[in-house]
Motif scaffolding. Structure first.
Motif, PDB file in Angstrom:
ATOM      1  N   ASN A   1       3.144   9.753 -11.215  1.00 44.14           N
ATOM      2  CA  ASN A   1       1.898  10.710 -11.821  1.00 44.14           C
ATOM      3  C   ASN A   1       1.076   9.525 -12.477  1.00 44.14           C
TER       4      ASN A   1
ATOM      5  N   THR B   1      -0.950   5.452 -11.526  1.00 40.16           N
ATOM      6  CA  THR B   1      -0.795   4.579 -10.406  1.00 40.16           C
ATOM      7  C   THR B   1      -0.307   3.352 -10.921  1.00 40.16           C
ATOM      8  N   LEU B   2       0.304   2.531 -10.011  1.00 39.72           N
ATOM      9  CA  LEU B   2       0.789   1.129  -9.926  1.00 39.72           C
ATOM     10  C   LEU B   2      -0.075   0.307 -10.692  1.00 39.72           C
ATOM     11  N   ASP B   3      -1.445   0.102 -10.431  1.00 43.90           N
ATOM     12  CA  ASP B   3      -2.271  -0.721 -11.146  1.00 43.90           C
ATOM     13  C   ASP B   3      -2.410  -0.180 -12.463  1.00 43.90           C
ATOM     14  N   HIS B   4      -2.596   1.066 -13.018  1.00 44.86           N
ATOM     15  CA  HIS B   4      -2.665   1.365 -14.215  1.00 44.86           C
ATOM     16  C   HIS B   4      -1.642   1.013 -15.148  1.00 44.86           C
TER      17      HIS B   4
ATOM     18  N   LYS C   1       2.474   1.447  -3.507  1.00 45.62           N
ATOM     19  CA  LYS C   1       1.513   2.174  -4.519  1.00 45.62           C
ATOM     20  C   LYS C   1       1.552   3.532  -4.292  1.00 45.62           C
ATOM     21  N   GLU C   2       1.286   4.057  -2.878  1.00 43.21           N
ATOM     22  CA  GLU C   2       1.243   5.636  -2.956  1.00 43.21           C
ATOM     23  C   GLU C   2       2.580   6.469  -3.224  1.00 43.21           C
TER      24      GLU C   2
ATOM     25  N   TYR D   1       4.788   5.128  -5.382  1.00 44.19           N
ATOM     26  CA  TYR D   1       4.763   4.997  -6.900  1.00 44.19           C
ATOM     27  C   TYR D   1       3.835   6.008  -7.564  1.00 44.19           C
ATOM     28  N   HIS D   2       2.762   6.400  -7.224  1.00 45.42           N
ATOM     29  CA  HIS D   2       1.758   7.141  -7.886  1.00 45.42           C
ATOM     30  C   HIS D   2       2.456   8.698  -7.700  1.00 45.42           C
ATOM     31  N   LYS D   3       2.905   9.059  -6.523  1.00 46.85           N
ATOM     32  CA  LYS D   3       3.561  10.489  -6.363  1.00 46.85           C
ATOM     33  C   LYS D   3       4.737  10.722  -7.342  1.00 46.85           C
TER      34      LYS D   3
ATOM     35  N   LYS E   1       0.784  -1.249  -0.057  1.00 48.81           N
ATOM     36  CA  LYS E   1       0.013   0.145   0.103  1.00 48.81           C
ATOM     37  C   LYS E   1       0.852   1.187   0.066  1.00 48.81           C
TER      38      LYS E   1
ATOM     39  N   ASN F   1      -6.804  -4.621  -6.898  1.00 51.83           N
ATOM     40  CA  ASN F   1      -7.752  -4.270  -7.636  1.00 51.83           C
ATOM     41  C   ASN F   1      -8.582  -5.389  -8.302  1.00 51.83           C
TER      42      ASN F   1
END
Length: 72
Positions: A47, A49-52, A39-40, A42-44, A36, A72
């Motif tokens: 730009n 999301t990891l799942d994307h 993921k946060e 990685y997104h920051k 978790k 997901n």
């Protein structure tokens, strides 16, 4: 401490051809631990999301497996 893990993820997903070994190793070994937080961060940093990123670079049952572990 998470910097090497994030580097592995970034390299696994952003190089031509996905490094499935590295990607799988990080997601499976960190799924119950601190995915978790990863993921946060990685997104920051990226730009996106990891799942994307995982969904874009993988397919089939492998994609479904990784996305299930990611949450997901």
């Amino acid at each position: 401490m998470l910097r090497p893990i994030l580097l592995i993820l970034r390299n696994a997903l952003n190089k031509p051809g996905t490094d499935e070994d590295g990607l799988t190793r990080v997601i499976v070994t960190r799924a119950e631990k601190d995915l978790k937080v990863i993921k946060e961060i990685y997104h920051k940093r990226n730009n996106v999301t990891l799942d994307h990123s995982v969904a874009k670079e993988t397919s089939g049952d492998y994609k479904a497996f990784l996305l299930a572990l990611i949450g997901n």
